[in-house]
Design a protein around this motif. Structure first.
Motif, PDB file in Angstrom:
ATOM      1  N   ASP A 210      -7.384  13.116 -41.935  1.00 59.00           N
ATOM      2  CA  ASP A 210      -6.280  13.325 -40.996  1.00 59.00           C
ATOM      3  C   ASP A 210      -5.467  14.566 -41.357  1.00 59.00           C
ATOM      4  N   VAL A 211      -5.223  14.786 -42.648  1.00 64.56           N
ATOM      5  CA  VAL A 211      -4.480  15.975 -43.085  1.00 64.56           C
ATOM      6  C   VAL A 211      -5.249  17.245 -42.716  1.00 64.56           C
ATOM      7  N   MET A 212      -6.544  17.234 -42.963  1.00 64.69           N
ATOM      8  CA  MET A 212      -7.359  18.397 -42.620  1.00 64.69           C
ATOM      9  C   MET A 212      -7.397  18.616 -41.108  1.00 64.69           C
ATOM     10  N   ARG A 213      -7.440  17.529 -40.358  1.00 64.88           N
ATOM     11  CA  ARG A 213      -7.547  17.616 -38.904  1.00 64.88           C
ATOM     12  C   ARG A 213      -6.259  18.109 -38.257  1.00 64.88           C
ATOM     13  N   PHE A 214      -5.131  17.530 -38.642  1.00 63.35           N
ATOM     14  CA  PHE A 214      -3.877  17.835 -37.953  1.00 63.35           C
ATOM     15  C   PHE A 214      -3.174  19.070 -38.498  1.00 63.35           C
ATOM     16  N   TYR A 215      -3.412  19.396 -39.779  1.00 59.90           N
ATOM     17  CA  TYR A 215      -2.683  20.513 -40.376  1.00 59.90           C
ATOM     18  C   TYR A 215      -3.593  21.642 -40.863  1.00 59.90           C
ATOM     19  N   LYS A 216      -4.859  21.558 -40.495  1.00 59.02           N
ATOM     20  CA  LYS A 216      -5.807  22.651 -40.745  1.00 59.02           C
ATOM     21  C   LYS A 216      -5.829  23.054 -42.226  1.00 59.02           C
ATOM     22  N   VAL A 217      -5.808  22.071 -43.092  1.00 61.27           N
ATOM     23  CA  VAL A 217      -5.820  22.326 -44.529  1.00 61.27           C
ATOM     24  C   VAL A 217      -7.263  22.401 -45.011  1.00 61.27           C
ATOM     25  N   PRO A 218      -7.649  23.439 -45.754  1.00 64.15           N
ATOM     26  CA  PRO A 218      -9.012  23.503 -46.292  1.00 64.15           C
ATOM     27  C   PRO A 218      -9.300  22.315 -47.211  1.00 64.15           C
ATOM     28  N   GLU A 219     -10.512  21.848 -47.188  1.00 64.31           N
ATOM     29  CA  GLU A 219     -10.874  20.647 -47.946  1.00 64.31           C
ATOM     30  C   GLU A 219     -10.597  20.801 -49.437  1.00 64.31           C
ATOM     31  N   GLU A 220     -10.780  22.010 -49.966  1.00 64.27           N
ATOM     32  CA  GLU A 220     -10.599  22.199 -51.405  1.00 64.27           C
ATOM     33  C   GLU A 220      -9.142  22.052 -51.848  1.00 64.27           C
ATOM     34  N   ARG A 221      -8.219  22.045 -50.914  1.00 66.66           N
ATOM     35  CA  ARG A 221      -6.805  21.879 -51.264  1.00 66.66           C
ATOM     36  C   ARG A 221      -6.351  20.422 -51.231  1.00 66.66           C
ATOM     37  N   VAL A 222      -7.257  19.515 -50.891  1.00 63.39           N
ATOM     38  CA  VAL A 222      -6.890  18.108 -50.764  1.00 63.39           C
ATOM     39  C   VAL A 222      -7.779  17.264 -51.673  1.00 63.39           C
ATOM     40  N   SER A 223      -7.157  16.448 -52.513  1.00 63.41           N
ATOM     41  CA  SER A 223      -7.890  15.517 -53.372  1.00 63.41           C
ATOM     42  C   SER A 223      -7.472  14.094 -53.045  1.00 63.41           C
ATOM     43  N   VAL A 224      -8.422  13.186 -53.107  1.00 64.91           N
ATOM     44  CA  VAL A 224      -8.133  11.773 -52.873  1.00 64.91           C
ATOM     45  C   VAL A 224      -7.865  11.079 -54.203  1.00 64.91           C
ATOM     46  N   VAL A 225      -6.702  10.488 -54.318  1.00 68.63           N
ATOM     47  CA  VAL A 225      -6.371   9.613 -55.447  1.00 68.63           C
ATOM     48  C   VAL A 225      -5.792   8.335 -54.837  1.00 68.63           C
ATOM     49  N   TYR A 226      -6.483   7.239 -55.042  1.00 72.61           N
ATOM     50  CA  TYR A 226      -6.044   5.998 -54.403  1.00 72.61           C
ATOM     51  C   TYR A 226      -4.688   5.546 -54.923  1.00 72.61           C
ATOM     52  N   GLN A 227      -4.009   4.805 -54.082  1.00 69.82           N
ATOM     53  CA  GLN A 227      -2.679   4.313 -54.437  1.00 69.82           C
ATOM     54  C   GLN A 227      -2.774   3.293 -55.566  1.00 69.82           C
ATOM     55  N   PRO A 228      -1.966   3.441 -56.608  1.00 70.46           N
ATOM     56  CA  PRO A 228      -1.993   2.451 -57.687  1.00 70.46           C
ATOM     57  C   PRO A 228      -1.340   1.142 -57.260  1.00 70.46           C
ATOM     58  N   VAL A 229      -1.760   0.072 -57.912  1.00 64.47           N
ATOM     59  CA  VAL A 229      -1.235  -1.264 -57.648  1.00 64.47           C
ATOM     60  C   VAL A 229      -0.366  -1.669 -58.836  1.00 64.47           C
ATOM     61  N   GLN A 230       0.684  -2.420 -58.569  1.00 64.28           N
ATOM     62  CA  GLN A 230       1.544  -2.866 -59.657  1.00 64.28           C
ATOM     63  C   GLN A 230       0.736  -3.598 -60.722  1.00 64.28           C
ATOM     64  N   ARG A 231       1.080  -3.346 -61.980  1.00 68.14           N
ATOM     65  CA  ARG A 231       0.267  -3.842 -63.089  1.00 68.14           C
ATOM     66  C   ARG A 231       0.174  -5.368 -63.107  1.00 68.14           C
ATOM     67  N   MET A 232       1.174  -6.085 -62.600  1.00 72.44           N
ATOM     68  CA  MET A 232       1.165  -7.542 -62.640  1.00 72.44           C
ATOM     69  C   MET A 232      -0.031  -8.131 -61.898  1.00 72.44           C
ATOM     70  N   PHE A 233      -0.522  -7.418 -60.873  1.00 72.80           N
ATOM     71  CA  PHE A 233      -1.633  -7.953 -60.085  1.00 72.80           C
ATOM     72  C   PHE A 233      -2.951  -7.922 -60.858  1.00 72.80           C
ATOM     73  N   TYR A 234      -3.014  -7.184 -61.943  1.00 68.78           N
ATOM     74  CA  TYR A 234      -4.239  -7.139 -62.741  1.00 68.78           C
ATOM     75  C   TYR A 234      -4.331  -8.304 -63.726  1.00 68.78           C
ATOM     76  N   THR A 235      -3.291  -9.104 -63.811  1.00 70.05           N
ATOM     77  CA  THR A 235      -3.311 -10.314 -64.630  1.00 70.05           C
ATOM     78  C   THR A 235      -3.330 -11.510 -63.692  1.00 70.05           C
ATOM     79  N   PRO A 236      -4.481 -12.166 -63.534  1.00 69.65           N
ATOM     80  CA  PRO A 236      -4.580 -13.258 -62.561  1.00 69.65           C
ATOM     81  C   PRO A 236      -3.584 -14.377 -62.850  1.00 69.65           C
ATOM     82  N   MET A 237      -3.072 -14.963 -61.799  1.00 78.60           N
ATOM     83  CA  MET A 237      -2.163 -16.098 -61.901  1.00 78.60           C
ATOM     84  C   MET A 237      -2.944 -17.379 -61.617  1.00 78.60           C
ATOM     85  N   HIS A 238      -2.829 -18.353 -62.495  1.00 75.70           N
ATOM     86  CA  HIS A 238      -3.501 -19.628 -62.282  1.00 75.70           C
ATOM     87  C   HIS A 238      -2.864 -20.328 -61.083  1.00 75.70           C
TER      88      HIS A 238
END
Length: 443
Positions: A210-238
């Motif tokens: 979408d960024v490349m499409r709407f704002y004509k940004v070259p692909e090499e200027r955009v990197s994908v880094v997924y959104q981090p999740v709060q650390r508590m969710f990595y410890t399962p709750m019984h």
């Protein structure tokens, strides 16, 4: 003392000794900064074993301290994982004001973080847009990261490289949710950031497109880094602990059934709660479960409630609270039979990942970023099709074998794809590359 060469930024570097040359460090052409322990590098690309040990990174922390939903959560989890995995760096949090509470106090107390506010008498909005860059540059900052679509004016002219995170461009892809004047303001801000940031972080491949499409940004200027999740969710709750969390005046046994489906998030037309309601109309009554809804909304929420009332379906929908705390949310995911999220458009789809980390099967959309978030374990449906949503929900509720497979595969996928250490490393690599390219005039 030798002066700092133009275009070379301040770092503290270390060199790994080479065991094959008697442990000699070698000559690197480094020189010390006056009155600092920091050293500068002249030609980092010719020394294979040089790496950045310490950086001073500035952030737009307005939402970290003042927003307690999506963008605020992203800001907090990003700084949290960086400070945990790279504690030697200094994380400079620039904000027009600070709200002190249990959510923000860890950042105020963190030794790796420093908080910067505008001078007394200067309006926060004016400072953030026009004066913040002066304060950022004044402190020998190595890089500025705009965590939520924006960067202040004038960073590049003041010698500060920048990156910006773009979460989504929903105001362009789902226009009917936004007033025309808001769309203009958002577009101006996004366009400035995309043109002037030295690198762009998109939180999904969908957002990158979408960024490349709407704002004509070259692909090499955009990197994908997924959104981090709060650390508590990595410890399962019984499940027993989850029931204890919800066994309060806020969640009485008469309010929350033992078996239920779950929706959590804003209640607006883009999120498609009405699509879930219509899908439940089609489910066989012997597999239909109540839907617990956690989220707030206005006109669209009333539209959904009116539809439910008109079709005599009130007993199948439970609205316990508009907002829950993190532990309560984790408990709801843990106890739910299925999490359903057939949104028409998302920049990432954080609730999908949270649900999988809590061992909850997911039914979500086959559009935008949601296939990325849900992975191969989730059941993907067309958000326009009540029939597809109904069939998927019925399958999960009635098929224990399918349900168990979705839980185990979903947990494996979410743990692997969205590991905090991996996300932190990806961010640091982008910071390092952006600083180096800026220093050598490659941007």
């Amino acid at each position: 003392m030798a002066a700092r060469p133009p275009g070379i930024h301040r770092f503290l570097f270390a060199h790994e000794k080479n065991n094959e040359d008697d442990g000699a460090d070698g000559a690197f052409g480094l020189f010390h900064a006056e009155n600092e322990k920091s050293v500068y590098f002249m030609c980092a690309d010719v020394f294979k074993n040089i790496y950045i040990c310490r950086m001073r990174i500035a952030y737009d922390a307005k939402r970290l301290f003042n927003n307690y939903t999506g963008l605020g959560n992203y800001s907090r989890t990003t700084i949290d994982i960086l400070a945990e995995h790279y504690p030697d760096n200094e994380y400079r949090l620039f904000t027009p004001k600070v709200k002190r509470n249990d959510v923000t106090e860890p950042f105020l107390a963190n030794k790796s973080c420093r908080v910067f506010e505008p001078p007394k008498g200067v309006p926060g909005s004016v400072w953030r847009t026009f004066s913040e860059s002066n304060d950022v540059a004044r402190g020998n900052t190595d890089l500025f990261h705009g965590l939520s679509h924006e960067i202040p004016f004038g960073l590049r002219s003041r010698g500060v490289p920048s990156v910006v995170t773009i979460h989504d461009v929903a105001f362009k892809t789902f226009k009917k949710m936004y007033h025309w004047h808001d769309r203009i303001i958002y577009d101006v801000k996004f366009r400035y950031s995309c043109r002037n940031a030295d690198h762009i972080i998109a939180i999904s491949e969908c957002t990158k497109r979408d960024v490349m499409r709407f704002y004509k940004v070259p692909e090499e200027r955009v990197s994908v880094v997924y959104q981090p999740v709060q650390r508590m969710f990595y410890t399962p709750m019984h499940k027993d602990e989850a029931r204890r969390q919800l066994a309060s005046a806020r969640f009485s046994s008469s309010t929350l059934p033992r078996d239920f489906m779950l929706y959590t998030g804003s209640i607006n037309s883009r999120k498609n709660l009405l699509g879930i309601v219509k899908a439940m109309e089609l489910m066989p009554k012997d597999v239909l479960l109540p839907l617990v809804i956690v989220g707030n909304g206005r006109e669209y929420k009333r539209e959904v409630q009116n539809y439910i009332a008109a079709h005599g379906m009130e007993k199948w929908f439970i609205w316990p609270l508009e907002r829950v705390n993190d532990k309560e949310l984790q408990a709801l995911y843990t106890l739910a039979k299925v999490f359903v999220y057939p949104s028409f458009y998302e920049g990432f789809g954080l609730p999908v990942v949270e649900a999988m980390l809590c061992g909850c099967p997911v039914v979500t959309s086959n559009v935008s970023s949601l296939p990325e978030a849900g992975g191969p374990s989730s059941l993907l449906v067309s958000p326009d099709s009540a029939e597809e949503i109904s069939a998927a929900l019925s399958s999960v509720v009635s098929d224990d074998t399918l349900c168990a497979s979705m839980i185990s595969r979903g947990l494996e996928y979410a743990t692997r794809m969205f590991a905090p250490a991996v996300i932190a490393e990806q961010l640091m690599n982008i910071y390092k590359t952006t600083i180096e390219n800026f220093s050598y005039g490659k941007l």
